[in-house]
Write an enzyme that holds these catalytic residues in place. Structure first.
Site, short mmCIF file in Angstrom:
data_model
loop_
_atom_site.label_atom_id
_atom_site.label_comp_id
_atom_site.label_asym_id
_atom_site.label_seq_id
_atom_site.Cartn_x
_atom_site.Cartn_y
_atom_site.Cartn_z
N ARG A 1 0.90 -1.19 -0.08
CA ARG A 1 0.02 0.00 0.04
C ARG A 1 1.03 1.23 0.15
O ARG A 1 1.71 1.36 0.66
CB ARG A 1 -0.99 0.13 1.25
CG ARG A 1 -1.81 -1.29 1.14
CD ARG A 1 -3.01 -1.18 2.48
NE ARG A 1 -3.75 0.05 2.18
CZ ARG A 1 -4.63 0.68 3.00
NH1 ARG A 1 -4.80 -0.14 4.07
NH2 ARG A 1 -5.33 1.77 2.75
N GLN B 1 -15.19 0.32 9.24
CA GLN B 1 -14.06 -0.06 10.21
C GLN B 1 -14.48 0.47 11.73
O GLN B 1 -14.50 -0.16 12.73
CB GLN B 1 -12.68 0.51 9.99
CG GLN B 1 -11.95 -0.17 8.79
CD GLN B 1 -12.33 0.85 7.61
OE1 GLN B 1 -13.32 1.51 7.36
NE2 GLN B 1 -11.05 0.82 6.63
N ASP C 1 -2.15 7.43 10.33
CA ASP C 1 -1.31 6.72 9.56
C ASP C 1 -0.13 7.01 9.54
O ASP C 1 0.97 6.50 9.13
CB ASP C 1 -2.09 6.48 7.94
CG ASP C 1 -3.28 5.59 8.02
OD1 ASP C 1 -4.33 5.90 8.37
OD2 ASP C 1 -3.05 4.52 7.90
N ASN D 1 -4.61 10.45 8.08
CA ASN D 1 -5.67 9.45 8.53
C ASN D 1 -6.59 8.92 7.73
O ASN D 1 -6.92 9.97 6.65
CB ASN D 1 -5.98 9.80 10.02
CG ASN D 1 -6.53 8.46 10.52
OD1 ASN D 1 -5.85 7.54 10.77
ND2 ASN D 1 -7.75 8.79 11.46
N LYS D 2 -7.42 8.24 7.93
CA LYS D 2 -8.39 7.66 7.29
C LYS D 2 -9.42 8.94 6.58
O LYS D 2 -9.92 10.11 7.65
CB LYS D 2 -9.41 6.83 8.04
CG LYS D 2 -10.97 6.49 7.62
CD LYS D 2 -10.93 5.84 6.18
CE LYS D 2 -10.20 4.53 6.33
NZ LYS D 2 -10.32 3.82 4.87
#
Lengths: 352, 352
Positions: A105, A208, A249, A259-260
């Site tokens: 990724r 999630q 992240d 982040n997400k």
């Protein structure tokens, strides 16, 4: 983890967070709990080769800290596949595996490289000491277990730092899956007799928040409510939220949080509602600022579907940027194992 | 709508917006396109009584402007059910139906009352003129059709006002389903040769953005992309969005917009990105401010499910406030059929 000397750090954590359910090498395979479908179905993906582990990471079978553990365990498989071949073959294989696992990724590639490069060093050192065959596999496995347990030690400390920030009865809004820290924070709160009420943003397209964060909290006895991703501002304004919490992240050294997707718009709403936003993680020495950050765009079909069910008319496109960037002015504190830092003084994290 | 004299205002609009698919009285029943499942399945709910129409509204078979049309058509059924009874029975029935239809959902109850009260007046007037039986049914039906066509005339004008706000090549972010105005705006843009690119927030838990707005736009040939509800801020910052557009459930006279949950957090992100937020609708004379606004909370199971698929572990709660409130400082303009008004001067709407 030298199992005889090191205490396992996953006691009293939720099912999802126990070592055997992250990415676990045993009987010559790595088994990874499929977080894409948990808790609707409890299934493990079984990987027989490092390439299968890399593919599992790419396919997001696991996420949050999962890919790092999986990469470490993948290096065990890489060595196992060629353990009786020449030193050169083993080294070439470990290079290839390290690249494949760390590049599965793009956005988190740099941090993944740190994990696999340490494994490569273990392999080189062991080979230099004349260690081959099963003993070599065991040396890499010991590294992977130690890496896992050290991570959990760090999460335990971060969970304790988070607990210290909370009042006796704390209402927390979460985004995505803040990983093991949800577990270690709840464990620390329980140890201190604190009551926790969680609101979890569901976090489309993979849910999630609904599936992972809420399940961990529920498993550990917290009062937990799922909201859809259009509700955080409302909850922040109407439910006496004490803290907005996310993991990260990447945290750049100048205090930007990657982040997400969705984290930034919640941080914006938290600021509007005077709710502090705390992010867990550590500043990344590789990223001074956001200039090298690549925002991964994933398969748009994931957005035009929900749980595999198509939700749009033929001809409608989807768009799926997986992360966003929250600037430091929206971050109240970066919660690290060394303490809570201002996003503007992250270099202090690297001071001895 | 006296069908011989009034021109139907739904020409060239998407399937979803054509009269027969909103709430349509024909052959003694009212058929309502089931917007909860469109476009995955194209099904109509058939109502034989006004109570069934009220229940369909409550169950959100239709939404946006749908319930208003359905309420008007429901009044036709109410009269049809007792058309050969006494005047007193007919009047009592029309009172009961008016109440049931207008109170099927709390937040928009006041506006719904306006529709059904006009129908009651039509019934009273017709009865006073000695109109009974099928003639009475036809009088109420004529009122309902006229109400529908007048609504579309107004949407046509609002769509034209929206078109005037857009550049030659416009990128628009939408929230939920801004109803018929998406259609009339796209029709007006086509007439003026303007190109429109839409990003539609999917709008959980019902996915009205993904299923309704995107379908209307796709049906009418626009370039349309669906995003999940955690992506609006990112799209606003990265996709050169010209306008954030939503409809409204209520606009108070002091400029607060009550609309589908999530609208406020997008408006906040739009302000941060210097993107104007335009809301379509008309100020509600009944609501001077937000003090009488009831934010409807719907079945929490809708949030812990997605398209009927459970997404959370047993024991995890859901929370579903259906609307939120955007204060006037985040509203760039209220787009009415009379022109674009500042949220701070909405009383001008009522000037002659």
């Amino acid at each position: 983890m030298k199992q005889r000397t090191e205490e396992r750090m996953d006691q009293d954590l939720a099912f999802l967070l126990r070592y055997e359910n992250i990415a676990w090498y045993e009987d010559g395979v790595v088994k990874i709990l499929d977080r894409r479908i948990y808790p609707i179905r409890v299934e493990h993906v079984i990987c027989k080769t490092y390439a299968e582990v890399a593919e599992a990471i790419r396919q997001m079978v696991t996420q949050s800290e999962g890919p790092y553990i999986a990469a470490a365990m993948g290096m065990v498989l890489a060595v196992q596949e060629v353990k009786d071949r020449t030193k050169e073959t083993i080294l070439a294989q470990s290079d290839e595996a390290a690249y494949a696992l760390s590049h599965a990724r793009p956005t988190t590639s740099r941090q993944m490289q740190a994990v696999v490069n340490d494994a490569r060093q273990v392999i080189r050192d062991a080979l230099a000491e004349g260690c081959f065959g099963q003993a070599l596999v065991e040396a890499v496995h010991a590294y992977a277990l130690h890496y896992l347990n050290e991570k959990y030690q760090r999460y335990t400390r971060i969970g304790q730092r988070m607990e210290e920030l909370l009042p006796q009865r704390a209402t927390i809004l979460t985004q995505c899956f803040p990983g093991t820290i949800v577990g270690t924070m709840l464990r620390a709160c329980r140890q201190k007799g604190k009551e926790v009420i969680l609101y979890c943003a569901e976090t489309r397209p993979y849910f999630q928040g609904a599936r992972l964060t809420a399940s961990v909290a529920c498993d550990m006895g917290a009062d937990v409510t799922v909201i859809s991703d259009n509700m955080p501002a409302y909850v922040l304004m109407n439910k006496d939220v004490d803290v907005f919490l996310s993991a990260s992240d990447v945290i750049t050294r100048d205090g930007h949080v990657i982040n997400k997707i969705g984290t930034f718009q919640i941080a914006l709403a938290a600021r509007y509602s005077n709710v502090p936003y705390y992010v867990t993680g550590t500043p990344d020495p590789q990223h001074r600022d956001t200039s090298q950050i690549v925002i991964e765009e994933r398969d748009p079909r994931l957005v035009t579907e929900s749980m595999g069910q198509k939700i749009t008319m033929e001809g409608v496109k989807g768009y799926y940027p997986a992360f966003d960037i929250t600037p430091p002015e929206f971050v109240s504190g970066v919660v690290t194992e060394k303490g809570v830092l201002s996003p503007y003084e992250l270099d202090r994290y690297f001071d001895e």
